[in-house]
Design a protein around this motif. Sequence first.
Motif, PDB file in Angstrom:
ATOM      1  N   PHE A 166      -3.979 -14.076   2.255  1.00 30.86           N
ATOM      2  CA  PHE A 166      -4.128 -12.654   1.778  1.00 30.86           C
ATOM      3  C   PHE A 166      -4.943 -11.974   3.013  1.00 30.86           C
ATOM      4  O   PHE A 166      -5.539 -12.582   3.961  1.00 30.86           O
ATOM      5  CB  PHE A 166      -5.491 -12.717   0.783  1.00 30.86           C
ATOM      6  N   VAL A 167      -4.559 -10.706   3.072  1.00 30.94           N
ATOM      7  CA  VAL A 167      -4.579  -9.800   4.559  1.00 30.94           C
ATOM      8  C   VAL A 167      -5.003  -8.423   3.517  1.00 30.94           C
ATOM      9  O   VAL A 167      -4.144  -8.177   2.713  1.00 30.94           O
ATOM     10  CB  VAL A 167      -3.635  -9.733   5.427  1.00 30.94           C
ATOM     11  N   PRO A 168      -5.899  -7.835   4.013  1.00 37.81           N
ATOM     12  CA  PRO A 168      -5.985  -6.351   3.298  1.00 37.81           C
ATOM     13  C   PRO A 168      -4.821  -5.717   3.431  1.00 37.81           C
ATOM     14  O   PRO A 168      -3.652  -5.924   4.368  1.00 37.81           O
ATOM     15  CB  PRO A 168      -7.119  -5.858   4.123  1.00 37.81           C
ATOM     16  N   ASP A 169      -4.525  -4.811   2.461  1.00 38.12           N
ATOM     17  CA  ASP A 169      -3.362  -3.935   2.388  1.00 38.12           C
ATOM     18  C   ASP A 169      -3.088  -2.745   3.108  1.00 38.12           C
ATOM     19  O   ASP A 169      -3.998  -1.674   2.915  1.00 38.12           O
ATOM     20  CB  ASP A 169      -2.686  -3.757   0.991  1.00 38.12           C
ATOM     21  N   GLY A 170      -2.800  -2.747   4.664  1.00 38.18           N
ATOM     22  CA  GLY A 170      -2.785  -1.634   5.337  1.00 38.18           C
ATOM     23  C   GLY A 170      -2.079  -0.523   4.861  1.00 38.18           C
ATOM     24  O   GLY A 170      -2.360   0.546   5.286  1.00 38.18           O
ATOM     25  N   LEU A 171      -1.096  -1.031   4.026  1.00 36.23           N
ATOM     26  CA  LEU A 171      -0.412   0.390   3.525  1.00 36.23           C
ATOM     27  C   LEU A 171      -1.072   1.203   2.352  1.00 36.23           C
ATOM     28  O   LEU A 171      -0.302   2.182   1.934  1.00 36.23           O
ATOM     29  CB  LEU A 171       1.018  -0.012   3.183  1.00 36.23           C
ATOM     30  N   GLU A 172      -2.111   0.660   1.869  1.00 34.19           N
ATOM     31  CA  GLU A 172      -2.719   1.363   0.724  1.00 34.19           C
ATOM     32  C   GLU A 172      -3.582   2.584   1.384  1.00 34.19           C
ATOM     33  O   GLU A 172      -4.298   2.263   2.188  1.00 34.19           O
ATOM     34  CB  GLU A 172      -3.489   0.260   0.030  1.00 34.19           C
ATOM     35  N   ALA A 173      -3.237   3.791   0.990  1.00 36.23           N
ATOM     36  CA  ALA A 173      -3.784   4.894   1.672  1.00 36.23           C
ATOM     37  C   ALA A 173      -5.281   5.152   0.934  1.00 36.23           C
ATOM     38  O   ALA A 173      -5.934   5.709   1.753  1.00 36.23           O
ATOM     39  CB  ALA A 173      -2.758   6.012   1.530  1.00 36.23           C
ATOM     40  N   ASP A 174      -5.193   4.752  -0.022  1.00 37.77           N
ATOM     41  CA  ASP A 174      -6.465   4.719  -0.815  1.00 37.77           C
ATOM     42  C   ASP A 174      -7.492   3.766  -0.392  1.00 37.77           C
ATOM     43  O   ASP A 174      -7.616   2.792  -0.750  1.00 37.77           O
ATOM     44  CB  ASP A 174      -6.154   5.003  -2.447  1.00 37.77           C
ATOM     45  N   SER A 175      -8.447   4.162   0.571  1.00 38.87           N
ATOM     46  CA  SER A 175      -9.402   3.309   1.231  1.00 38.87           C
ATOM     47  C   SER A 175     -10.083   2.689   0.195  1.00 38.87           C
ATOM     48  O   SER A 175     -10.318   1.210   0.158  1.00 38.87           O
ATOM     49  CB  SER A 175     -10.281   3.961   2.195  1.00 38.87           C
ATOM     50  N   GLU A 176     -10.739   3.378  -0.932  1.00 38.55           N
ATOM     51  CA  GLU A 176     -11.586   2.619  -1.848  1.00 38.55           C
ATOM     52  C   GLU A 176     -10.794   1.609  -2.448  1.00 38.55           C
ATOM     53  O   GLU A 176     -11.436   0.547  -2.684  1.00 38.55           O
ATOM     54  CB  GLU A 176     -12.154   3.699  -2.766  1.00 38.55           C
ATOM     55  N   LYS A 177      -9.663   1.973  -2.980  1.00 36.08           N
ATOM     56  CA  LYS A 177      -8.803   0.989  -3.682  1.00 36.08           C
ATOM     57  C   LYS A 177      -8.467  -0.298  -2.822  1.00 36.08           C
ATOM     58  O   LYS A 177      -8.545  -1.409  -3.406  1.00 36.08           O
ATOM     59  CB  LYS A 177      -7.460   1.673  -4.228  1.00 36.08           C
ATOM     60  N   ALA A 178      -8.185  -0.068  -1.695  1.00 34.68           N
ATOM     61  CA  ALA A 178      -7.758  -0.832  -0.693  1.00 34.68           C
ATOM     62  C   ALA A 178      -8.873  -1.851  -0.594  1.00 34.68           C
ATOM     63  O   ALA A 178      -8.767  -3.430  -0.816  1.00 34.68           O
ATOM     64  CB  ALA A 178      -7.250  -0.491   0.683  1.00 34.68           C
ATOM     65  N   CYS A 179     -10.197  -1.484  -0.438  1.00 34.47           N
ATOM     66  CA  CYS A 179     -11.259  -2.266   0.092  1.00 34.47           C
ATOM     67  C   CYS A 179     -11.878  -3.201  -1.313  1.00 34.47           C
ATOM     68  O   CYS A 179     -12.018  -4.303  -1.402  1.00 34.47           O
ATOM     69  CB  CYS A 179     -12.320  -1.464   0.342  1.00 34.47           C
ATOM     70  N   ASN A 180     -11.832  -2.382  -2.557  1.00 34.17           N
ATOM     71  CA  ASN A 180     -12.136  -2.841  -3.669  1.00 34.17           C
ATOM     72  C   ASN A 180     -11.101  -4.214  -4.236  1.00 34.17           C
ATOM     73  O   ASN A 180     -11.726  -5.256  -4.704  1.00 34.17           O
ATOM     74  CB  ASN A 180     -12.237  -1.812  -5.119  1.00 34.17           C
ATOM     75  N   ASP A 181      -9.752  -3.846  -3.930  1.00 35.15           N
ATOM     76  CA  ASP A 181      -8.977  -4.881  -4.397  1.00 35.15           C
ATOM     77  C   ASP A 181      -9.207  -6.016  -3.491  1.00 35.15           C
ATOM     78  O   ASP A 181      -9.239  -7.295  -4.268  1.00 35.15           O
ATOM     79  CB  ASP A 181      -7.491  -4.441  -4.187  1.00 35.15           C
TER      80      ASP A 181
END
Length: 243
Positions: free
Chosen positions: A100-115
């Motif tokens: 797992f690596v954070p999703d760099g393509l998720e533009a919604d920062s809050e969603k990327a971080c919570n996920d």
Amino acid sequence: MVIYKAKDYQDMSRKAANIISAQIIMKPNCVLGLATGSSPVGTYKQLIEWYKKGDLDFSQVTSVNLDEYKGLSPENDQSYRYFMNTNLFDHVNIDKTRTFVPDGLEADSEKACNDYNAVIRKQGGVDLQLLGLGHNGHIGFNEPGAAFEKETHCVDLTESTIEANKRFFESEDDVPRQAYTMGIKNIMQAKKILVVVSGEDKADILKEVLYGPITPKVPASILQLHNDVTIVADEAALSKIDM
Ligand SMILES: N[C@@H]1[C@@H](O)[C@H](O)[C@@H](COP(=O)(O)O)O[C@@H]1O
């Protein structure tokens, strides 16, 4: 805190790889927290070598990486997903669906971080977290001033980090200005922490990290409060410390 002095980068990498190997041997289904940057590359090379010799098995290992540039795709050769694939995952028998690596393509920062926080939690936490050290004392992308209590969050990179990382990009303008990073809280929740530090240019900051005041101005200084930290540093990086 245990500090191992290595002769040089290669020796540092071998010592660090030994510690990671021991973790995998003792707990084959362990969760490894992994890092990017030039510091851990030699460690990964050594792990690949031992895997190829048949001495290591990654088939049950899960990994969670510290950080990812916001806006970069996994195929971008400067993304940290790409780095991990090319420097480790493509060469060992790890199940990529468990890396797992954070999703760099998720533009919604809050969603990327919570996920990403949810991913870490689902794995049951990190058994061994590998860290490099930024010149300003950052770990992951937790830049000076980062609150110690944060979990995964979106950060604005500092000028000094952009400057340090521009060597990997075609021009400074291509360096992303933001990243998703595990927070200090995530890092401190790891059961064990292993920090690899190499080179004279890290000597001053390493001394501050280990013996200076614990302050968000030097994010890695919080490691003084963790109960299972191993530092593997070469002579050059330890040159400002009497030991
Ligand atoms: N986000 C990474 C950090 O995780 C890394 O520790 C640091 C130091 O990199 P290097 O090991 O190349 O000095 O660089 C980057 O900013």
